[in-house]
Design an enzyme around this catalytic site. Structure first.
Site, PDB file in Angstrom:
ATOM      1  N   ASN A   1      -8.265   7.706 -10.291  1.00 33.07           N
ATOM      2  CA  ASN A   1      -7.456   8.723 -10.959  1.00 33.07           C
ATOM      3  C   ASN A   1      -7.688  10.140 -10.457  1.00 33.07           C
ATOM      4  O   ASN A   1      -6.831  11.008 -10.624  1.00 33.07           O
ATOM      5  CB  ASN A   1      -7.692   8.662 -12.468  1.00 33.07           C
ATOM      6  CG  ASN A   1      -7.040   7.442 -13.087  1.00 33.07           C
ATOM      7  OD1 ASN A   1      -5.881   7.163 -12.838  1.00 33.07           O
ATOM      8  ND2 ASN A   1      -7.801   6.697 -13.877  1.00 33.07           N
TER       9      ASN A   1
ATOM     10  N   ARG B   1     -11.860   9.317 -25.481  1.00 35.07           N
ATOM     11  CA  ARG B   1     -11.820   8.005 -26.120  1.00 35.07           C
ATOM     12  C   ARG B   1     -13.239   7.447 -26.230  1.00 35.07           C
ATOM     13  O   ARG B   1     -14.103   7.743 -25.412  1.00 35.07           O
ATOM     14  CB  ARG B   1     -10.913   7.050 -25.371  1.00 35.07           C
ATOM     15  CG  ARG B   1     -11.402   6.623 -24.016  1.00 35.07           C
ATOM     16  CD  ARG B   1     -10.562   5.510 -23.416  1.00 35.07           C
ATOM     17  NE  ARG B   1      -9.401   6.014 -22.679  1.00 35.07           N
ATOM     18  CZ  ARG B   1      -8.663   5.245 -21.887  1.00 35.07           C
ATOM     19  NH1 ARG B   1      -8.944   3.949 -21.763  1.00 35.07           N
ATOM     20  NH2 ARG B   1      -7.641   5.754 -21.238  1.00 35.07           N
TER      21      ARG B   1
ATOM     22  N   ARG C   1      -8.921   5.996 -17.356  1.00 35.50           N
ATOM     23  CA  ARG C   1     -10.346   5.647 -17.426  1.00 35.50           C
ATOM     24  C   ARG C   1     -11.058   6.108 -16.153  1.00 35.50           C
ATOM     25  O   ARG C   1     -10.462   6.241 -15.093  1.00 35.50           O
ATOM     26  CB  ARG C   1     -10.526   4.135 -17.559  1.00 35.50           C
ATOM     27  CG  ARG C   1     -10.151   3.567 -18.900  1.00 35.50           C
ATOM     28  CD  ARG C   1     -10.652   2.138 -19.067  1.00 35.50           C
ATOM     29  NE  ARG C   1     -10.334   1.315 -17.918  1.00 35.50           N
ATOM     30  CZ  ARG C   1     -11.252   0.734 -17.145  1.00 35.50           C
ATOM     31  NH1 ARG C   1     -12.542   0.915 -17.365  1.00 35.50           N
ATOM     32  NH2 ARG C   1     -10.878  -0.026 -16.124  1.00 35.50           N
TER      33      ARG C   1
ATOM     34  N   GLN D   1       1.894   6.254 -17.054  1.00 37.10           N
ATOM     35  CA  GLN D   1       0.742   5.767 -16.313  1.00 37.10           C
ATOM     36  C   GLN D   1       0.457   6.670 -15.119  1.00 37.10           C
ATOM     37  O   GLN D   1       1.359   6.991 -14.345  1.00 37.10           O
ATOM     38  CB  GLN D   1       1.000   4.340 -15.813  1.00 37.10           C
ATOM     39  CG  GLN D   1       1.040   3.296 -16.900  1.00 37.10           C
ATOM     40  CD  GLN D   1      -0.360   2.918 -17.379  1.00 37.10           C
ATOM     41  OE1 GLN D   1      -1.332   3.641 -17.166  1.00 37.10           O
ATOM     42  NE2 GLN D   1      -0.455   1.776 -18.036  1.00 37.10           N
TER      43      GLN D   1
ATOM     44  N   ARG E   1      22.048 -20.741  -4.734  1.00 39.78           N
ATOM     45  CA  ARG E   1      21.428 -19.921  -3.696  1.00 39.78           C
ATOM     46  C   ARG E   1      22.445 -18.900  -3.173  1.00 39.78           C
ATOM     47  O   ARG E   1      23.516 -19.271  -2.707  1.00 39.78           O
ATOM     48  CB  ARG E   1      20.928 -20.785  -2.533  1.00 39.78           C
ATOM     49  CG  ARG E   1      19.761 -21.683  -2.892  1.00 39.78           C
ATOM     50  CD  ARG E   1      19.194 -22.370  -1.658  1.00 39.78           C
ATOM     51  NE  ARG E   1      18.536 -21.435  -0.759  1.00 39.78           N
ATOM     52  CZ  ARG E   1      17.257 -21.048  -0.861  1.00 39.78           C
ATOM     53  NH1 ARG E   1      16.513 -21.526  -1.845  1.00 39.78           N
ATOM     54  NH2 ARG E   1      16.727 -20.211   0.005  1.00 39.78           N
TER      55      ARG E   1
END
Length: 554
Positions: free
Chosen positions: A24, A73, A14, A110, A163
């Site tokens: 981007n 888009r 986007r 991505q 632990r």
């Protein structure tokens, strides 16, 4: 294509990113962020098509420049609230309409995961060799001692049974968001996951997901990461200063991968590096060294081995390495990319050679020591002649001081290579004012506590200068005579070649310095006027600039 499966990679991007505006297409290490994911996908052995789905004209233009196709888009699919499922589905449908064909595997990459490796993407795709697997997600092992919160009872609870140290906890995978691969029939407007899901584990580096400026900074440092080979040794003839300088350099290269290459015939250097827990590899002879460098394949080779030959450096250059030499007066400097000679204050008019004290790298401990305040009384004398003291000036100076009326403390620091330790202890063990130490880890504290220091004209003089302690120098050899930093203008008393200096001259110089408070104050002021705290930064800025030129010319 993989096993007759046609593969589409979809990269959602986007234009309206909020955390980092215009994220981007911002330049990450001189390339638009989105270009990384495009190049990762296009370099794959199996990917057939790469498409960027975007609402932004500039993102579309840049994506096409880097070889991806683009689908636009709609505004409805471009808001913050819209999940990725309908976006990926829309991009897939558009691409299939254009191709008059269907894909078999659809992968979401991505753009915010620029450190992902193509080999990892291929490894994820190869998992589809198992026909029972529907979808694959990239994850990173993120095991920690974690806690949850019970909102009903308003209390915290542990997400573990026992632990343990992190490495002994069971694996706990966190999604990285970098890869979500799925078979075509599971890609819908409201889901991209099948029933049988497998995971592909990525490294900590590949797991970086850029969401904020801190993530950006981490990613940029990873992208600028270099493999650096450090060739250095320590033995009686050259002392230990070279290896300690390289350890100081290595301590500052926190975003780079460092490997020490050490001559297996010089145990002293091996012991020192091993004590600092840096990775190292041994070599036997120049041919073995070159073979080791070729196997490691570093971008940068640092030589701190004194004079180099033209043949040796030329081999490194022909192999494509960027070569940095320290304290090199040999003909190898003609072929090296950069040479730093901090111990020499002269200018030899060579563009690749940088000389002088501003290229000296202090050990870390000297950055937090305060400056010395000169007092009238002399209660503490420090004697330190480096790692080996081949001329045994230590004993010569002790005897000279003991010949005076001095009644204070004498601290003696010996290096790992000093050969006369037993003799020295036996000779002075009855004298309570003399304390002998070997290979101390906090020499800056000893220097700061001293009122007067005796040393050679090597690297130690810079460390002393940074604190401002009045110092008398005795040069170990002819080479040290060229280290002109130890001179009166910088606050030092330099007595020249130590083997030619009679004890009486040492006695006279010491007595004069003890009794002359004004001289000691003057020496202190001159030392502290010299800036020695930016050596690494000065060196690294030159290396960065010269490396950029080196890359452009390749």
């Amino acid at each position: 294509m993989f096993n007759n499966n046609k593969i589409l990679v979809v990269i959602p991007a986007r234009g309206g990113s909020k955390g980092i505006p215009r994220k981007n297409i911002r330049l990450l290490d001189n390339k638009p962020l989105i270009s990384y994911s495009i190049e990762i996908a296009k370099a794959s052995n199996y990917v057939d098509d790469v498409v960027v789905t975007t609402d932004d004209s500039e993102i579309a233009l840049i994506s096409e420049k880097f070889g991806a196709s683009v689908v636009r888009r709609s505004e409805e699919l471009s808001s913050d609230e819209i999940p990725l499922d309908p976006v990926i589905y829309d991009a897939m449908i558009q691409k299939e309409k254009l191709a008059f064909d269907e894909y078999d595997i659809v992968i979401t990459l991505q753009p915010t995961s620029p450190l992902l490796k193509t080999s990892t993407l291929d490894r994820a795709i190869e998992k589809f060799d198992d026909f029972s697997i529907d979808s694959i997600i990239s994850v990173v092992d993120d095991r920690h001692l974690s806690w949850g919160f019970d909102e009903k009872n308003e209390r915290y609870f542990p997400n573990y049974i026992e632990r343990k140290n992190r490495q002994y906890l069971p694996k706990d995978f966190r999604e990285t968001g970098a890869i979500l691969a799925t078979r075509r029939n599971f890609v819908h407007e409201d889901s991209r996951l099948g029933t049988n899901i497998s995971l592909v584990e990525v490294s900590r580096e590949e797991s970086v997901d850029i969401d904020n400026y801190e993530d950006w900074w981490i990613a940029e440092n990873y992208l600028q990461k270099k493999r650096i080979a450090i060739v250095v040794n320590a033995y009686d003839e050259i002392g230990t200063g070279h290896v300690y300088r390289c350890l100081s350099i290595a301590s500052k290269l926190v975003f780079h991968e460092v490997l020490f290459l050490l001559d297996e015939n010089h145990q002293l250097g091996i012991d020192i590096v091993e004590n600092y827990n840096y990775p190292y590899k041994l070599y036997d002879g120049i041919d073995d060294l070159i073979d080791s460098l070729r196997q490691y394949s570093p971008q940068v080779v640092i030589n701190d081995i004194l004079d180099t030959s033209l043949e040796y450096v030329s081999v490194l250059k022909n192999d494509g390495f960027f070569v940095v030499n320290f304290e090199d007066l040999g003909v190898g400097t003609q072929a090296a990319d950069v040479v730093f000679d901090a111990l020499y204050e002269h200018d030899i008019n060579e563009e690749n050679i940088f000389t002088g004290h501003k290229y000296y790298i202090l050990k870390d401990e000297f950055y937090f020591q305060p400056e010395k305040i000169i007092t009238h009384a002399i209660n503490n004398v420090l004697i330190t002649f480096g790692g080996t003291d081949p001329n045994n000036f230590t004993e010569k100076v002790i005897d000279s001081i003991l010949s005076t009326n001095y009644e204070g403390r004498i601290n003696v620091i010996l290096g790992l290579g000093y050969q006369g330790l037993s003799h020295l202890i036996e000779k002075y063990e009855s004298n309570q004012s003399i304390q002998i130490y070997r290979n101390v880890s906090n020499i800056s504290e000893f220097m700061f506590q001293a009122d007067i220091i005796f040393t050679s004209a090597g690297r130690t003089m810079y460390e002393i200068c940074s604190l401002g302690v009045p110092t008398i120098c005795l040069c170990q050899n002819e080479r040290e005579l060229t280290h002109v930093f130890a001179n009166p203008s910088n606050g030092f008393i330099n007595m020249g070649l130590g083997e030619h200096v009679e004890k009486q001259k040492i006695i006279d110089e010491f007595i004069n310095l003890v009794n002359n408070y004004d001289l000691r104050v003057e020496m202190n002021n001159k030392m502290l006027a010299v800036d020695l705290k930016n050596g690494f930064e000065n060196i690294w800025s030159i290396i960065r600039e010269e490396y950029r030129k080196f890359e452009r010319n390749r």
